[in-house]
Design a protein around this motif. Structure first.
Motif, PDB file in Angstrom:
ATOM      1  N   THR A 204       0.837  -1.215   0.000  1.00 39.69           N
ATOM      2  CA  THR A 204       0.000   0.000   0.000  1.00 39.69           C
ATOM      3  C   THR A 204       0.863   1.253   0.000  1.00 39.69           C
ATOM      4  N   THR A 205       1.964   1.240   0.732  1.00 39.64           N
ATOM      5  CA  THR A 205       2.806   2.437   0.793  1.00 39.64           C
ATOM      6  C   THR A 205       3.449   2.718  -0.558  1.00 39.64           C
ATOM      7  N   GLU A 206       3.914   1.665  -1.236  1.00 40.76           N
ATOM      8  CA  GLU A 206       4.475   1.865  -2.578  1.00 40.76           C
ATOM      9  C   GLU A 206       3.438   2.473  -3.500  1.00 40.76           C
ATOM     10  N   LEU A 207       2.206   1.983  -3.402  1.00 41.78           N
ATOM     11  CA  LEU A 207       1.146   2.502  -4.257  1.00 41.78           C
ATOM     12  C   LEU A 207       0.876   3.972  -3.972  1.00 41.78           C
ATOM     13  N   ILE A 208       0.847   4.322  -2.686  1.00 41.43           N
ATOM     14  CA  ILE A 208       0.599   5.717  -2.296  1.00 41.43           C
ATOM     15  C   ILE A 208       1.724   6.614  -2.805  1.00 41.43           C
ATOM     16  N   VAL A 209       2.964   6.196  -2.574  1.00 37.74           N
ATOM     17  CA  VAL A 209       4.103   7.018  -2.981  1.00 37.74           C
ATOM     18  C   VAL A 209       4.147   7.192  -4.492  1.00 37.74           C
ATOM     19  N   SER A 210       3.965   6.095  -5.243  1.00 35.45           N
ATOM     20  CA  SER A 210       4.038   6.202  -6.704  1.00 35.45           C
ATOM     21  C   SER A 210       2.930   7.083  -7.240  1.00 35.45           C
ATOM     22  N   GLU A 211       1.732   7.008  -6.669  1.00 37.90           N
ATOM     23  CA  GLU A 211       0.622   7.852  -7.130  1.00 37.90           C
ATOM     24  C   GLU A 211       0.917   9.326  -6.883  1.00 37.90           C
ATOM     25  N   LEU A 212       1.372   9.658  -5.672  1.00 37.07           N
ATOM     26  CA  LEU A 212       1.617  11.059  -5.332  1.00 37.07           C
ATOM     27  C   LEU A 212       2.812  11.614  -6.092  1.00 37.07           C
ATOM     28  N   VAL A 213       3.872  10.833  -6.242  1.00 37.38           N
ATOM     29  CA  VAL A 213       5.046  11.300  -6.972  1.00 37.38           C
ATOM     30  C   VAL A 213       4.704  11.482  -8.444  1.00 37.38           C
ATOM     31  N   THR A 214       3.937  10.549  -9.005  1.00 39.42           N
ATOM     32  CA  THR A 214       3.539  10.664 -10.412  1.00 39.42           C
ATOM     33  C   THR A 214       2.741  11.938 -10.642  1.00 39.42           C
ATOM     34  N   ASN A 215       1.802  12.240  -9.732  1.00 40.52           N
ATOM     35  CA  ASN A 215       1.013  13.470  -9.876  1.00 40.52           C
ATOM     36  C   ASN A 215       1.900  14.706  -9.791  1.00 40.52           C
ATOM     37  N   ALA A 216       2.881  14.676  -8.890  1.00 40.15           N
ATOM     38  CA  ALA A 216       3.772  15.835  -8.760  1.00 40.15           C
ATOM     39  C   ALA A 216       4.590  16.030 -10.026  1.00 40.15           C
ATOM     40  N   ILE A 217       5.086  14.947 -10.600  1.00 34.53           N
ATOM     41  CA  ILE A 217       5.871  15.051 -11.837  1.00 34.53           C
ATOM     42  C   ILE A 217       4.995  15.537 -12.971  1.00 34.53           C
ATOM     43  N   ARG A 218       3.771  15.012 -13.045  1.00 36.48           N
ATOM     44  CA  ARG A 218       2.887  15.288 -14.186  1.00 36.48           C
ATOM     45  C   ARG A 218       2.326  16.702 -14.145  1.00 36.48           C
ATOM     46  N   TYR A 219       1.935  17.189 -12.956  1.00 32.16           N
ATOM     47  CA  TYR A 219       1.197  18.461 -12.895  1.00 32.16           C
ATOM     48  C   TYR A 219       2.028  19.637 -12.379  1.00 32.16           C
TER      49      TYR A 219
ATOM     50  N   ARG B  86       3.072   6.749  15.727  1.00 30.58           N
ATOM     51  CA  ARG B  86       1.950   5.885  16.075  1.00 30.58           C
ATOM     52  C   ARG B  86       1.184   5.449  14.830  1.00 30.58           C
ATOM     53  N   THR B  87       1.450   6.138  13.748  1.00 30.29           N
ATOM     54  CA  THR B  87       0.973   5.723  12.433  1.00 30.29           C
ATOM     55  C   THR B  87       2.165   5.796  11.478  1.00 30.29           C
ATOM     56  N   LEU B  88       1.990   5.242  10.298  1.00 31.78           N
ATOM     57  CA  LEU B  88       3.015   5.383   9.266  1.00 31.78           C
ATOM     58  C   LEU B  88       2.624   6.576   8.403  1.00 31.78           C
ATOM     59  N   ILE B  89       3.483   7.576   8.395  1.00 32.51           N
ATOM     60  CA  ILE B  89       3.203   8.820   7.700  1.00 32.51           C
ATOM     61  C   ILE B  89       4.040   8.882   6.424  1.00 32.51           C
ATOM     62  N   CYS B  90       3.369   9.208   5.355  1.00 36.39           N
ATOM     63  CA  CYS B  90       4.043   9.388   4.074  1.00 36.39           C
ATOM     64  C   CYS B  90       3.772  10.803   3.595  1.00 36.39           C
ATOM     65  N   GLU B  91       4.826  11.556   3.254  1.00 40.10           N
ATOM     66  CA  GLU B  91       4.687  12.931   2.806  1.00 40.10           C
ATOM     67  C   GLU B  91       5.405  13.106   1.462  1.00 40.10           C
ATOM     68  N   VAL B  92       4.721  13.756   0.542  1.00 39.14           N
ATOM     69  CA  VAL B  92       5.310  14.090  -0.768  1.00 39.14           C
ATOM     70  C   VAL B  92       5.171  15.595  -0.946  1.00 39.14           C
ATOM     71  N   SER B  93       6.297  16.297  -1.045  1.00 38.08           N
ATOM     72  CA  SER B  93       6.309  17.749  -1.163  1.00 38.08           C
ATOM     73  C   SER B  93       6.766  18.162  -2.556  1.00 38.08           C
ATOM     74  N   ASP B  94       6.126  19.226  -3.075  1.00 37.21           N
ATOM     75  CA  ASP B  94       6.529  19.789  -4.362  1.00 37.21           C
ATOM     76  C   ASP B  94       6.397  21.289  -4.303  1.00 37.21           C
ATOM     77  N   THR B  95       6.655  21.951  -5.413  1.00 38.53           N
ATOM     78  CA  THR B  95       6.638  23.411  -5.452  1.00 38.53           C
ATOM     79  C   THR B  95       5.302  23.973  -5.907  1.00 38.53           C
TER      80      THR B  95
END
Length: 848
Positions: A758-773, A786-795
């Motif tokens: 699930t984490t790979e899927l989340i990361v690839s989706e968010l990174v793909t959107n950042a690259i594309r848009y 206490r949870t697994l947090i995934c953050e994707v930052s862009d400009t």
């Protein structure tokens, strides 16, 4: 000082008290009357120390009402104030009648002195005149008291000296030589006789506490009233011991003639002794008339100084919303309580007419019932002093003795006297002039019925009076956090001290709000208003802050949005205003102060903004240096002004941060002194944050408070480097496979393989959107909390929207899939762009 002592002495009415009580004491203890007057001094001195220490901590004209409220709560405080009101109104009515009777005797109209209608009418005139004197100002009242007291004390001293000289030079048949046995308490016939004598003796000392009810109008209000009260009781001891000894030496304790045990003279021993001591011709006749005038002026002085404390106690109760607020009004010119002074004078007139219309016996028993209210009030004050200062009793021997031991002993003695008098003496049907048949109890003395009945009326009124404070306090506490959440970024501890009265319970609040990315928001606020509306406003604002905080707004933007909310609410309340319609009450949210801070445990950076004069202290972990950072000023909520600004602080690991409202330093001598005290507390080596909070509260606020006080203390931490990982990516589609591999490896190192897919899927989706848009540099961060947090930052600065894609859409399902696989997700903006974050629940074995 002189005026305070004069008021303390005049309030007791030494001449009147001796004239009305000396015969009663002699009837009970005989020759041991002098020692009983001395023994009655002891509990009064102990209680005087209680008054002195409480006044030094908090000079308030409400005295017992205010102090008992702060020590035990509004219900107990109300009963203390009610006891004082009952005692003073009853005494004032009786003193006015006595003054009327002595006024007629002074001019030779003895037949009118025994006529109820005439004495009642003259008593009403005296009350009106004395109320007018008290109404025109404290300085006029003090001047009158000084004149009356000097005449009274001079005549008492002259009488005592003349009686002793006559007892040895030209003794009457009743004369006795002074004996040491008169001062031996063990010579008293019985314990019952001793207790009855002391109880009667307590009445002759009552009234010195007037020095405290005018404390707010006294120079050096925290010290002069206490000194004046102790000095007053000592002077009373000397006076009573001297007069009782000389009168007993001259007249003896016989039951006939001028003997002090003669029941016919028990209500006024000086009336028969005057001519016997001074003679009935020429100078002696003048002096005997002066003795009658002395008792008259004593009753008048005591009545006047009864109006003074009564009006000021009622003023304090009105200021604290315990009685209608109109009683808190003060005359602009005379600076005296307008409604309090006139209202209490009117109440005394009404009671005098009411009691006189029933019978003279009820009027006589009412004065005896005052002893119960006196013992109740004084005893409660002694216990209040002990409990109020309980946290500082071990600070020094002086504090232990004068704030603890003496007041507690005084309270216990007064409690014993109250119980013994109410159920052992006054309840006897043969005591006093009246008796009442009570259901289930039987025939009971009228003094007990009147005394306990008057206190019972206050008990019945209490729920109505204290209901507002109770409801406001319950609402306030229910809206505050029941417990602070545990967090990886900080350790926390907090204290909330509600005000002790309905007028003081406000809307102080604090909060700790978990945010995305293991960040945490810290909030402390202070609502301007008081009571139920302020507590409700606090709940509204706290909810607003929590909602806005979940939007991951910067501190300055959050306060701006909260300010808009306050203005909108105020505008809505004013929509119905128009001709003929009442003006809406102002919103308590107008003028609220608030400090909002966001701490990031990864960078160690804290971003803050404030509305109004919010307070913050930061303690450097290694040196213990305390700093009060100067934050950019911001206007209180709802009042308008320059925009809010955020500032940033870099906090070292282990830094201590204290957020607090102004109520925490309200007891200090100025803001600078309060902050200096707090600095010494925060810089000390404490084992836990709870100890820091307890030390701060006990030192800065040793007793209950006028206004709410809130303290939130946190100790910062940096997130361990092994608990997060971050990568920088180029906007290249090939980077998606790279980051998927890196994420899978990191989760394997954390032994969280179950979440890899699930984490790979989340990361690839968010990174793909950042690259594309968006394009530009991209940063990925994984945080294990206490949870697994995934953050994707862009400009980019556009917010992705979750939507349901149609069946023929080729895209648009990415965020929907992410939302289904995560517990939370959201977007927050940064100075360089935005961050999209997600949180996944950990398997139970991984939560730690």
């Amino acid at each position: 000082m002189f005026s305070s002592v004069a008021m303390g002495l005049a309030s007791t009415g030494p001449a009147y008290s001796l004239a009305a009580t000396l015969g009663i004491i002699v009837a009970g203890v005989g020759l041991q009357t002098p020692v009983v007057t001395v023994l009655a001094f002891i509990p009064m001195l102990l209680v005087a120390y209680a008054f002195r220490e409480l006044n030094a901590s908090n000079a308030d004209c409400g005295t017992t009402f205010t102090w008992a409220t702060r020590a035990f709560g509004p219900r107990t405080g109300w009963m203390g104030g009610w006891g004082l009101i009952v005692a003073n109104i009853i005494v004032m009515a009786n003193l006015a009648e006595i003054a009327a009777a002595y006024g007629f005797r002074l001019v030779g109209l003895d037949h009118l002195a025994d006529d109820r209608a005439w004495t009642t009418s003259a008593g009403i005139v005296w009350i009106v005149l004395l109320t007018a004197v008290c109404y025109v100002g404290i300085e006029v009242s003090a001047a009158v008291q000084r004149c009356l007291l000097l005449l009274e004390m001079a005549m008492l001293l002259l009488f005592a000296v003349a009686a002793l000289v006559r007892a040895y030079s030209d003794p009457p048949a009743t004369a006795l030589h002074v004996s040491a046995s008169w001062f031996n308490p063990f010579e008293v016939p019985s314990v019952k006789a001793l207790t009855s004598g002391v109880l009667a003796g307590v009445f002759i000392y009552w009234g010195w506490d007037t020095t405290f009810t005018v404390n707010e109008e006294t120079v050096d209000s925290t010290r002069v009233p206490g000194r004046a009260a102790v000095l007053s009781t000592v002077l009373l001891l000397i006076t009573y011991a001297l007069v009782s000894t000389s009168a007993q030496a001259f007249a003896g304790v016989g039951t006939s003639g001028i003997g002090l045990g003669n029941a016919d003279n028990s209500d006024d021993v000086f009336h028969g002794l005057g001519e016997a001591v001074f003679g009935s011709h020429d100078t002696g006749l003048v002096l005997s008339r002066l003795l009658i005038l002395m008792v008259l002026t004593s009753a008048l002085a005591s009545a006047e100084t009864t109006i003074l404390p009564l009006a000021r106690t009622v003023l304090s109760m009105a200021a604290h919303k315990a009685v209608p607020s109109r009683f808190a009004r003060v005359h602009r010119r005379f600076l005296t309580p307008t409604w309090g002074t006139v209202g209490m004078g009117a109440a005394a007139v009404a009671l005098l007419i009411l009691l006189s219309s029933f019978s003279q016996n009820i009027l006589a028993d009412s004065i005896d019932s005052v002893g119960l209210a006196i013992a109740f009030q004084y005893g409660l004050t002694g216990f209040a002093c002990f409990w109020y200062h309980r946290k500082v009793l071990t600070r020094s021997v002086r504090d232990l003795v004068f704030k603890g031991v003496f007041p507690a002993l005084g309270g216990l003695v007064m409690l014993a006297l109250f119980l013994y008098a109410a159920f052992g003496v006054y309840a006897n049907p043969g005591f006093g002039a009246t008796a009442v048949d009570l259901p289930l109890i039987g025939r009971t003395g009228g003094v007990t019925v009147l005394g306990l009945g008057a206190l019972l009326i206050g008990l019945l009124l209490m729920p109505l009076v204290t209901r507002g404070h109770t409801v406001a306090l319950k609402l306030q506490r229910s809206l505050l956090p029941h417990r602070l959440p545990q967090h990886a970024a900080i350790d926390t501890a907090s204290r909330y001290l509600p005000a002790d009265s309905g007028s003081g319970v406000g809307g102080d609040w604090y909060d700790v709000i978990p945010l995305s990315g293991t960040r945490v928001a810290l909030v402390v606020g202070d609502v301007v208003g008081h009571g139920l509306r302020a507590a409700a406003t606090m709940g509204r604002l706290r909810t607003g802050v929590r909602v806005l905080a979940r939007l991951d707004l910067s501190p300055d933007e959050l306060l701006s949005r909260l300010d808009d909310l306050v203005e909108q609410t105020a505008h809505e309340q004013g929509d119905g205003q128009g001709p003929g319609r009442p003006r809406p009450r102002p919103d308590e949210a107008m003028g609220v102060t608030c400090l909002y801070a966001v701490y990031d445990p990864i960078s160690g950076r804290c971003s803050l903004a404030r509305a109004g004069e919010s307070l913050l202290a930061v303690v450097e972990p290694h040196t213990g240096t305390v700093d009060y950072p100067r934050l950019p000023p911001g206007p209180p909520l709802g009042v308008g002004g320059p925009p809010y600004q955020s500032s940033e602080l870099d906090l070292a690991p282990g830094s201590l941060v204290a957020l607090f409202t102004g109520g925490l330093i309200q007891a200090a001598d100025g803001r600078a002194a309060g902050l200096a005290q707090l600095s010494r507390i925060l810089s000390g080596d404490r084992r836990s944050l709870d100890e820091v909070c307890d030390r701060a509260v006990s030192t800065l606020l040793p007793g209950p408070v006028d206004e709410d006080a809130t303290l939130l203390v946190v100790r910062t931490r940096l997130l361990d480097r092994s608990r997060f990982a971050q990568w920088a990516l180029r906007p290249d589609p090939a980077a998606v496979a790279t980051i998927r591999t890196a994420v899978r490896k990191q989760l394997g190192d954390w032994e969280m393989d179950d979440l890899a897919f699930t984490t790979e899927l989340i990361v690839s989706e968010l990174v793909t959107n950042a690259i594309r848009y968006v394009g530009g540099p991209i940063q990925v961060r994984l945080i294990r909390d206490r949870t697994l947090i995934c953050e994707v930052s862009d400009t980019g600065h556009t917010t992705p929207n979750l939507r349901h894609a149609a069946s023929d859409d080729e895209g648009g399902r990415g965020l929907f899939i992410i939302a289904q696989m995560t517990h939370h997700w959201g977007t927050r903006y940064t100075p360089t762009g935005k961050t999209i974050w997600t949180e996944q629940d950990l398997p139970p074995a991984d939560v730690r």
